[in-house]
Design a protein around this motif. Structure first.
Motif, PDB file in Angstrom:
ATOM      1  N   LYS A 154       0.594  -1.212   0.188  1.00  0.00           N
ATOM      2  CA  LYS A 154      -0.295   0.048  -0.106  1.00  0.00           C
ATOM      3  C   LYS A 154       1.131   1.013   0.186  1.00  0.00           C
ATOM      4  O   LYS A 154       1.437   1.775   1.219  1.00  0.00           O
ATOM      5  N   ILE A 155       0.845   1.556  -1.425  1.00  0.00           N
ATOM      6  CA  ILE A 155       1.718   3.027  -0.901  1.00  0.00           C
ATOM      7  C   ILE A 155       0.882   4.157  -1.551  1.00  0.00           C
ATOM      8  O   ILE A 155       0.111   4.158  -2.304  1.00  0.00           O
ATOM      9  N   LYS A 156       0.754   4.890  -0.820  1.00  0.00           N
ATOM     10  CA  LYS A 156       0.056   6.586  -1.054  1.00  0.00           C
ATOM     11  C   LYS A 156       0.538   7.893  -1.283  1.00  0.00           C
ATOM     12  O   LYS A 156       1.521   7.707  -1.220  1.00  0.00           O
ATOM     13  N   GLN A 157       0.034   8.283  -1.889  1.00  0.00           N
ATOM     14  CA  GLN A 157       0.598   9.758  -2.448  1.00  0.00           C
ATOM     15  C   GLN A 157       1.246  10.442  -1.206  1.00  0.00           C
ATOM     16  O   GLN A 157       1.903  11.215  -1.505  1.00  0.00           O
ATOM     17  N   ASN A 158       0.389  10.547   0.043  1.00  0.00           N
ATOM     18  CA  ASN A 158       0.745  11.593   1.016  1.00  0.00           C
ATOM     19  C   ASN A 158       2.371  10.265   1.752  1.00  0.00           C
ATOM     20  O   ASN A 158       2.373  11.043   2.915  1.00  0.00           O
ATOM     21  N   ASP A 159       2.688   9.636   1.142  1.00  0.00           N
ATOM     22  CA  ASP A 159       3.347   8.193   2.007  1.00  0.00           C
ATOM     23  C   ASP A 159       4.531   8.947   1.754  1.00  0.00           C
ATOM     24  O   ASP A 159       5.230   8.181   3.087  1.00  0.00           O
ATOM     25  N   PHE A 160       4.974   9.713   1.078  1.00  0.00           N
ATOM     26  CA  PHE A 160       6.634   9.978   1.463  1.00  0.00           C
ATOM     27  C   PHE A 160       6.569  11.744   0.987  1.00  0.00           C
ATOM     28  O   PHE A 160       6.117  12.100   0.238  1.00  0.00           O
ATOM     29  N   LYS A 161       6.896  12.397   2.620  1.00  0.00           N
ATOM     30  CA  LYS A 161       7.422  13.977   2.262  1.00  0.00           C
ATOM     31  C   LYS A 161       8.894  14.130   3.014  1.00  0.00           C
ATOM     32  O   LYS A 161       9.183  13.999   3.721  1.00  0.00           O
TER      33      LYS A 161
END
Length: 319
Positions: A154-161
């Motif tokens: 489950k990789i989501k658009q807000n997983d990485f910042k």
């Protein structure tokens, strides 16, 4: 002049009151309602979809999506599930499914291997198909199920910042993975082949987030994407597991560390060969080898394009 109006109305569907916005065609000059078969069909679909939402039933397009992931026809999907030959076709066209059949479709979606088990035991298909055709069908479904493993991570658009997009070498990240990997949870050490695949997925997903973590690009080798510098460092291990390094490069930000480990441990639950199989089905690797005009199994140093990687892996994100 004819106009379309909307009115909130409640109908009883299988004993359940369902309220939705019904569309009606009206003669604006007289106010009289005009029968329109297309609008009636649209209203039926919207009514049933509201009922599905109330009851937690799969929408027709979701049923179609699940079936297509297995790469089978409506008839075969129905037979494997033990349903009537036309049942899935009706559901995909808007007919209401009952809860038991809905839960069965959800079960094979959530646990694809269950569908494979049902297929193996499907007497109806075994009787209809010759042995060779049944074997081909079984193998095709196996391949589709292997590809589904991508979507279990489950990789989501807000997983990485992160704020500071610092550059690392592939060997920096390789060393970090080897040191920090949760070996107790995965219960498997890392071979050079598996390490290459984990690095490839770290690199690929970070590209989607506009972070080119390495200046080195993966090459489309015969056994999947390979970072040459990592190959040169660990090639002496062959098929053996790599020793855990005593020292490790610390990554600049905690969020980056967490993301790298999420990728490594998510894909790490699959064997090196399973990961190799996955990369062989991925368009960036396939297209790179096509550009190089090499045959299956031949050595190739063609670089895999960042633009191809970003386009492909962006489609694997959960929006």
């Amino acid at each position: 002049m004819k106009i379309i109006k909307e009115q909130k109305i409640t109908y009883n569907v299988k004993g359940t009151p369902v309220t939705f916005l019904e569309k009606i065609l009206v003669d604006d000059s007289t106010g009289e309602e005009i029968f329109d078969p297309k609008l009636e069909q649209e209203n039926d679909i919207n009514l049933y979809n509201e009922y599905r939402k109330i009851k937690g039933l799969l929408l027709p397009e979701k049923i179609k999506e699940i079936r297509k992931k297995f790469g089978v026809t409506q008839t075969i999907f129905a037979k494997v599930l033990g349903l009537g030959d036309k049942t899935i076709a009706r559901y995909e066209n808007g007919s209401l499914q009952d809860m038991a059949q809905n839960n069965l479709i959800k079960a094979v979606s959530e646990r694809p291997i269950y569908f494979l088990e049902l297929l193996r035991d499907c007497k109806k298909l075994k009787e209809e198909l010759n042995e060779e055709d049944f074997k081909i069908l079984l193998n095709e479904v196996k391949e589709k199920i292997k590809l589904m493993t991508h979507f279990k991570l489950k990789i989501k658009q807000n997983d990485f910042k992160v704020i500071d997009y610092k550059k690392y070498t592939p060997n920096d990240i390789a060393s970090f993975i080897l040191k920090k990997y949760n070996y107790d949870k995965i219960k498997e050490m890392i071979t050079p082949l598996k390490l290459q695949k984990l690095l490839n997925y770290v690199y690929s997903y970070l590209l989607v987030f506009e972070y080119k973590i390495f200046d080195e690009s993966p090459q489309a080798w015969a056994n999947g994407p390979v970072f040459k510098s990592v190959y040169e460092k660990y090639s002496s291990y062959g098929y053996r597991c790599i020793d855990i390094p005593s020292e490790v490069v610390s990554l600049h930000e905690k969020e980056l560390e967490n993301f790298v480990l999420k990728i490594a441990e998510g894909y790490g639950k699959f064997s090196a060969k399973d990961l190799e199989h996955l990369t062989h089905k991925e368009k960036p690797w396939i297209d790179s080898r096509k550009r190089a005009n090499v045959k299956e199994g031949e050595f190739c140093t063609e670089k895999i394009l960042d633009s191809d990687i970003k386009t492909y892996f962006k489609n694997l994100l959960e929006i």
